[in-house]
Design a protein around this motif. Structure first.
Motif, PDB file in Angstrom:
ATOM      1  N   LEU A   1      43.059  31.636  41.126  1.00  0.00           N
ATOM      2  CA  LEU A   1      42.288  30.789  39.779  1.00  0.00           C
ATOM      3  C   LEU A   1      41.302  32.093  39.380  1.00  0.00           C
ATOM      4  CD1 LEU A   1      41.244  27.428  41.509  1.00  0.00           C
ATOM      5  CD2 LEU A   1      43.174  28.106  39.896  1.00  0.00           C
ATOM      6  N   PHE A   2      40.455  32.697  40.157  1.00  0.00           N
ATOM      7  CA  PHE A   2      39.469  33.585  39.746  1.00  0.00           C
ATOM      8  C   PHE A   2      40.336  34.582  39.034  1.00  0.00           C
ATOM      9  CE2 PHE A   2      36.766  37.395  40.945  1.00  0.00           C
ATOM     10  CZ  PHE A   2      35.466  37.064  40.086  1.00  0.00           C
ATOM     11  N   LEU A   3      40.950  35.431  39.551  1.00  0.00           N
ATOM     12  CA  LEU A   3      41.569  36.736  38.835  1.00  0.00           C
ATOM     13  C   LEU A   3      42.311  36.287  37.619  1.00  0.00           C
ATOM     14  CD1 LEU A   3      42.726  38.597  41.945  1.00  0.00           C
ATOM     15  CD2 LEU A   3      41.027  39.156  40.592  1.00  0.00           C
ATOM     16  N   ASN A   4      43.048  35.020  37.609  1.00  0.00           N
ATOM     17  CA  ASN A   4      43.873  34.797  36.349  1.00  0.00           C
ATOM     18  C   ASN A   4      42.649  34.546  35.257  1.00  0.00           C
ATOM     19  OD1 ASN A   4      46.311  34.391  37.004  1.00  0.00           O
ATOM     20  ND2 ASN A   4      46.252  32.194  37.297  1.00  0.00           N
ATOM     21  N   GLU A   5      41.620  33.943  35.601  1.00  0.00           N
ATOM     22  CA  GLU A   5      40.495  33.664  34.633  1.00  0.00           C
ATOM     23  C   GLU A   5      39.763  35.033  34.270  1.00  0.00           C
ATOM     24  OE1 GLU A   5      40.826  30.724  34.003  1.00  0.00           O
ATOM     25  OE2 GLU A   5      39.563  30.913  32.449  1.00  0.00           O
ATOM     26  N   ILE A   6      39.617  36.143  35.199  1.00  0.00           N
ATOM     27  CA  ILE A   6      39.202  37.236  34.946  1.00  0.00           C
ATOM     28  C   ILE A   6      40.002  38.158  34.107  1.00  0.00           C
ATOM     29  CG2 ILE A   6      38.632  39.444  35.829  1.00  0.00           C
ATOM     30  CD1 ILE A   6      36.199  37.921  36.557  1.00  0.00           C
ATOM     31  N   ALA A   7      41.134  37.973  34.227  1.00  0.00           N
ATOM     32  CA  ALA A   7      42.222  38.577  33.404  1.00  0.00           C
ATOM     33  C   ALA A   7      42.250  37.975  31.802  1.00  0.00           C
ATOM     34  CB  ALA A   7      43.859  38.290  33.774  1.00  0.00           C
ATOM     35  N   LYS A   8      41.875  36.742  31.894  1.00  0.00           N
ATOM     36  CA  LYS A   8      42.037  36.006  30.503  1.00  0.00           C
ATOM     37  C   LYS A   8      40.681  36.534  29.604  1.00  0.00           C
ATOM     38  CE  LYS A   8      43.008  31.582  30.034  1.00  0.00           C
ATOM     39  NZ  LYS A   8      42.610  29.939  30.367  1.00  0.00           N
ATOM     40  N   ILE A   9      39.510  36.605  30.513  1.00  0.00           N
ATOM     41  CA  ILE A   9      38.085  37.142  29.790  1.00  0.00           C
ATOM     42  C   ILE A   9      38.572  38.504  29.230  1.00  0.00           C
ATOM     43  CG2 ILE A   9      36.006  37.831  30.126  1.00  0.00           C
ATOM     44  CD1 ILE A   9      35.791  35.415  32.207  1.00  0.00           C
TER      45      ILE A   9
END
Lengths: 287, 330, 391
Positions: A102-110
């Motif tokens: 969840l965290f890394l997906n969101e970081i990639a999105k940012i």
């Protein structure tokens, strides 16, 4: 001709899975950690590759730089969170690595934005190759096959012929013993994790020009990878190779011969059936 | 498992009562705040909470890490949806069974489907333990997932829209407030039923399975039938949750039974507190409300939630419920 | 709850009769901002905002508040977003859903809540016929009609046979039904892929072996561009001519570069239609956002135009949902193609459908060039089944 071409498609998909599975199975087998976030490393490899390409304009630089970069991310992940999970119950591992996804997906999105990105291929990889009259195959997919086979060969040499490989095998069967020999087991595990991450990064960068690069691209493939390593036998690189090819080929043929999505079911039926008769997988490790 | 002092038990009971009291007061609160959306949000929380509670039965008490629990939730939802679909156009399911929107027929059928699936899947999966159990439940859930995502008649990947909520005699659940209190009653009944199961001899053995399977086997208790039975019972309660969810959305889709949904359910259980039954409802509330609240400030809510989940797993094993009662169950 | 309901009912009953104009119009924009189809969301938002800007920042004299929601290209998320907008944000009208899948999800909510939903593109067959909805409008296109234009084009050129490929979704079925409707040759095969499939190696090998005279594909923009990329990698570009509809447009053309040159596209609008309003739209869009607008952007521009006309005709009194719906249906405006806009009985547009071909513009960028009208003032085939109540 069609059959041969589909076989190549299956092998290509299978070897792509193998790049993912090799790293995951080593970690799973040696440190007994189930790492769902392995797919996130694949995604990061692809994203980093796209960035490098935008920066240098070259696919080869992207390959050269994205692999060590992914390995570094993987090592950071191991040292910060995953290390504490080795002795934890399976449930904790699943949840923590799920949280990491969840965290890394969101970081990639940012960092890279929600829209999908494209990776361009250099001309010499963008055409087709004709082996025999009537049989053409995309050059890049052939390159994926070659890369997969090379990695398989190198891993074989690494594990059976080198001192590190010996320690990896020894560490898997008896951690205390290796530590008693004066080997820093922590560093060894970190290295293994870095190797797995590098391979996931390689898979990501090989997948990037075929699929589009987007947030969540690793979520689906990590499940297939888990299937592969369970079919192959946890911890066994040989098993992972055999199982990836099996899954890749079954998936490809099922997709063209059966209606859409019945093909996907085939893989899981295959896995459930196999686990039922051989709970330790096709080619279990340490046998 | 040693018995806890009675002060702890009463605190536990008090916390549980408090949870249900808060849930009972949501509709008047929503009316007072002019926020009908709140009612809908809490229907979702109760339905997901019930799904998580049913998972807690096998995960928290039985120690069985199932990664396919969403499949049983989704199967029941699809049963309700498919019967509704056939009632809509008068056709027959598989050319045999007529559709219905009558809850008294559709819902027991849905629970039966979930329990039957749990029995079949459980028969294979409980053969194994640990990682293999985990992977097998995942494999079967994926089969169900791809099965529905390829079933064109029922909307494949796009999902299946229902004509409306099921029809109950005496109570019109198409009204959100009515449906809210109906879900509340169902949640309460299911909670009482599961608490009774956990407290029975069956529950004791189940906990024993988690703590020391070998010792139990040594004293002559065959553990597999217990694990299988628990799996089927949990599947049945998951089915009840699936019925509520399908009626809440009046829509079912393969997303309802995907592996990420199973992962969310596990997160809710651990977030709320393993082996506490009411904890998973708190976990569901925390998960969904966090997403709503953080989501209204930033679309990147997962940046906060991911690490939060990791911290809870690493440092707060008793979960929210443990925090509320300030005791440690595990 | 009952008290709120009563209160709401009172407001609804009192407001229109009192005849006060609303102080603003709240527009909900549900579209895809995440994943392989994220280009749609960006194009739509930009197109709608440019429309607003051209109208002086107001719709029919009312200030505008835009509420956005990301549907992540998933139906269940689209339903949640629409529910939130209806119940919590209390929007006056919803627009957006760029994909049939998410559009149908949102329609489920708006149909029940009786809130106008104006499609920023697709017009699914299921909403065009028996189940037509008085609160649903498309100012983009009717799905089948795009592919019908391509099918007619294939028939006109006497192409002997065609291979059809689309994903297993409603829009995919609409498109393939559309191609077949006017096509007179043989259909070699009709294949459906999985909705989220990204690798088409196996399908391309099959097509290569079948050696059809033509291939028609439809995929949402991200997948479509994946397919075309892999089609080129497999060296098929020169072997089997490819035909499609406006899933190939400025949402994905820039990323494909030269790979898509020469592909005929069925469309209801293109950036090269020669009309003053279109020229202004395209030029200003390029100036404002640094990219050429896509079909979705053009449809979203139409959404702004139609809302402006509707609100104006009501004198700003938009509280009565039925009056608002009626005003949208009868709104008089010139759409972005330069022709007066008109709805059919089923609230689908009655308009010209073109076939354009991908070619380079003066700046060397690929565009949908040389549009030729294939279907004039076309009424879709489902309209006759639509018996709208309260029309």
């Amino acid at each position: 001709m069609l059959l041969v071409q589909q076989l190549l498609n299956g092998i290509q998909f299978g070897l792509m899975l193998f790049l993912m599975a090799a790293g995951l199975t080593l970690v799973f087998g040696i440190v007994n950690l189930i790492n769902l976030a392995h797919g996130s490393l694949y995604m990061l490899g692809a994203f980093i590759g796209v960035s490098v390409q935008q920066w240098t304009g070259s696919y080869l630089w992207a390959v050269v730089l994205a692999i060590p970069a992914t390995a570094i991310v993987g090592i950071a992940m191991e040292m910060s969170t995953l290390r504490t999970l080795y002795s934890r119950p399976r449930l904790d591992q699943v949840l923590c690595t799920f949280g990491l996804i969840l965290f890394l997906n969101e970081i990639a999105k940012i960092i890279w934005g929600p829209a999908s990105l494209r990776m361009k291929l250099p001309d010499f990889l963008n055409g087709t190759i004709s082996f025999i009259p009537g049989l053409t195959y995309p050059t890049f997919r052939l390159a994926v096959i070659i890369a997969g086979l090379v990695v398989a060969g190198l891993l074989y040499v690494l594990i059976t012929r080198t001192r590190i490989g010996m320690l990896i095998r020894a560490g898997a069967s008896d951690r205390g013993m290796v530590a008693a020999l004066g080997v820093d087991i922590k560093t060894l595990f970190t290295l293994v994790f870095g190797l797995g991450a590098a391979l996931a990064g390689l898979a990501g960068i090989m997948a990037a020009p075929i699929y589009s690069v987007q947030v969540g691209m690793g979520d689906g493939i990590v499940i297939l990878t888990l299937v592969v390593i369970v079919i192959g036998g946890i911890g066994s690189v040989r098993g992972a190779l055999a199982a990836s090819l099996l899954v890749g080929i079954v998936d490809t043929y099922a997709r063209v011969l059966l209606p859409a999505s019945v093909g996907q079911i085939c893989i899981y039926v295959l896995m459930a059936g196999l686990l039922f008769v051989r709970p330790r997988g096709l080619l279990p490790a340490n046998v | 498992m040693s018995e806890k002092p009675s002060a702890f038990l009463s605190r536990r009971g008090g916390a549980t009562t408090l949870c249900f009291a808060v849930l009972a007061l949501i509709p008047p609160l929503a009316g007072w705040l002019h926020e009908p959306f709140l009612i809908r949000q809490f229907i979702q929380i109760m339905a997901m909470g019930l799904a998580a509670m049913s998972l807690d039965l096998i995960l928290g008490y039985g120690g069985l890490v199932s990664f396919g629990h969403a499949a049983f939730v989704g199967l029941a939802g699809y049963t309700v949806g498919i019967l509704d679909f056939h009632a809509g156009d008068g056709s027959l399911f598989l050319g045999l069974i007529p559709g219905t929107t009558n809850a008294l027929i559709a819902w027991p059928a849905a629970i039966a489907v979930s329990m039957l699936a749990a029995a079949l899947i459980g028969l294979v999966c409980t053969q194994a333990g640990g990682t293999v159990f985990f992977m097998l439940t995942l494999a079967f859930a994926q089969m169900v997932y791809y099965g529905f995502s390829g079933w064109t008649l029922y909307g494949s990947d796009e999902g299946l829209s229902m004509g409306g909520r099921s029809e109950l005699p005496l109570l019109d659940i198409s009204d959100n407030t009515n449906f809210y209190y109906f879900c509340f009653a169902v949640l309460l009944l299911c909670f009482l039923a599961m608490r009774a199961i956990v407290g029975s001899r069956f529950g004791m053995v189940l906990r024993g399975v988690r703590q020391n399977e070998r010792r139990l086997a040594a004293v002559g208790v065959p553990t597999r039938p217990y694990r299988l039975a628990a799996f089927v019972i949990a599947g049945g309660f998951a089915g009840v949750a699936g019925i509520l969810l399908a009626n809440y959305q009046t829509f079912v889709s393969p997303g309802d039974l995907s592996w990420t949904r199973s992962g969310e359910l596990i997160s809710m259980v651990v977030l709320g507190g393993l082996g506490s039954l009411i904890g998973p409802v708190l976990g569901a509330a925390a998960y969904l409300l966090l997403r709503l609240v953080i989501g209204s400030y930033t679309t990147h809510w997962a940046v906060v939630f991911g690490p939060f989940l990791i911290l809870v797993v690493l440092f707060a094993r008793a979960g929210l419920f443990g925090f509320v009662v300030r005791g440690r169950e595990v | 709850m009952r008290r709120t309901g009563l209160l709401l009912a009172t407001i609804l009953a009192v407001a229109p009769s009192a005849g006060w104009a609303a102080d603003k119009i709240k527009v909900g924009l549900v579209t895809t901002y995440t994943g392989s189809e994220a280009a749609y969301g960006e194009m739509e938002t930009d197109g709608f905002k440019l429309g607003l800007q051209h109208l002086g920042g107001k719709l029919g004299g009312l200030p505008v508040e835009i509420v956005t929601g990301d549907d992540e290209n998933k139906t269940d998320v689209a339903i949640q977003q629409a529910t939130r907008m209806v119940e919590r944000d209390r929007v006056d009208v919803i627009t957006g859903p760029a994909l049939t899948t998410t559009l149908l999800g949102v329609n489920k909510i708006t149909r029940e809540a009786k809130i106008p939903l104006i499609s920023g593109g697709p017009g699914p067959s299921v909403l065009a016929g028996r189940q037509c909805d008085p609160y649903f409008f498309s100012v983009g296109w009717q799905n089948d009609a795009l592919a019908e234009a391509t099918g007619q084009y294939l028939a006109d050129r006497k192409v002997e046979d065609v291979y059809l490929l689309a994903p297993q979704i409603q829009a995919g079925r609409d498109m393939l039904a559309g191609v077949k409707r006017h096509f007179t040759g043989k259909v070699v095969a009709e294949k459906y892929t999985q909705m989220t499939q990204m690798d088409f190696a196996a399908e391309i090998s099959e097509i290569q072996a079948a050696a059809p005279k033509a291939l028609f594909i439809f995929f949402p923009a991200g997948q479509e561009s994946n397919f075309i990329q892999q089609w080129n990698q497999a060296g098929m570009k020169d072997k089997v001519p490819l035909y499609t509809m406006n899933a190939l447009d400025q949402a994905n053309l820039p990323g494909l570069g030269d790979l898509a040159l020469g592909i005929p596209i069925g469309a209801n609008w293109t950036e090269s239609i020669d009309a003053p309003i279109n020229k202004k739209f395209v030029d200003d869009f390029v100036a404002a956002y640094g990219k050429i607008p896509s079909s979705q952007a053009a449809a979203a521009y139409n959404v702004a135009l139609i809302l402006d006309a509707a609100v104006k005709s009501l004198g700003g009194k938009i509280e009565d949902k039925d009056a608002l719906r009626h005003a949208i249906k009868t709104a008089q405006f010139v759409q972005v193609t330069g022709k007066p806009f008109r709805f059919g009985v089923n609230n689908m547009p009655v308009e010209d459908y073109y076939v354009a071909t991908v070619a380079k513009n003066a700046a060397g960028k690929p565009i949908m060039a040389n549009p030729v009208v294939v279907l004039h003032d076309y009424v879709d085939v489902y309209a006759k089944d639509c018996k709208m109540t309260g029309g």
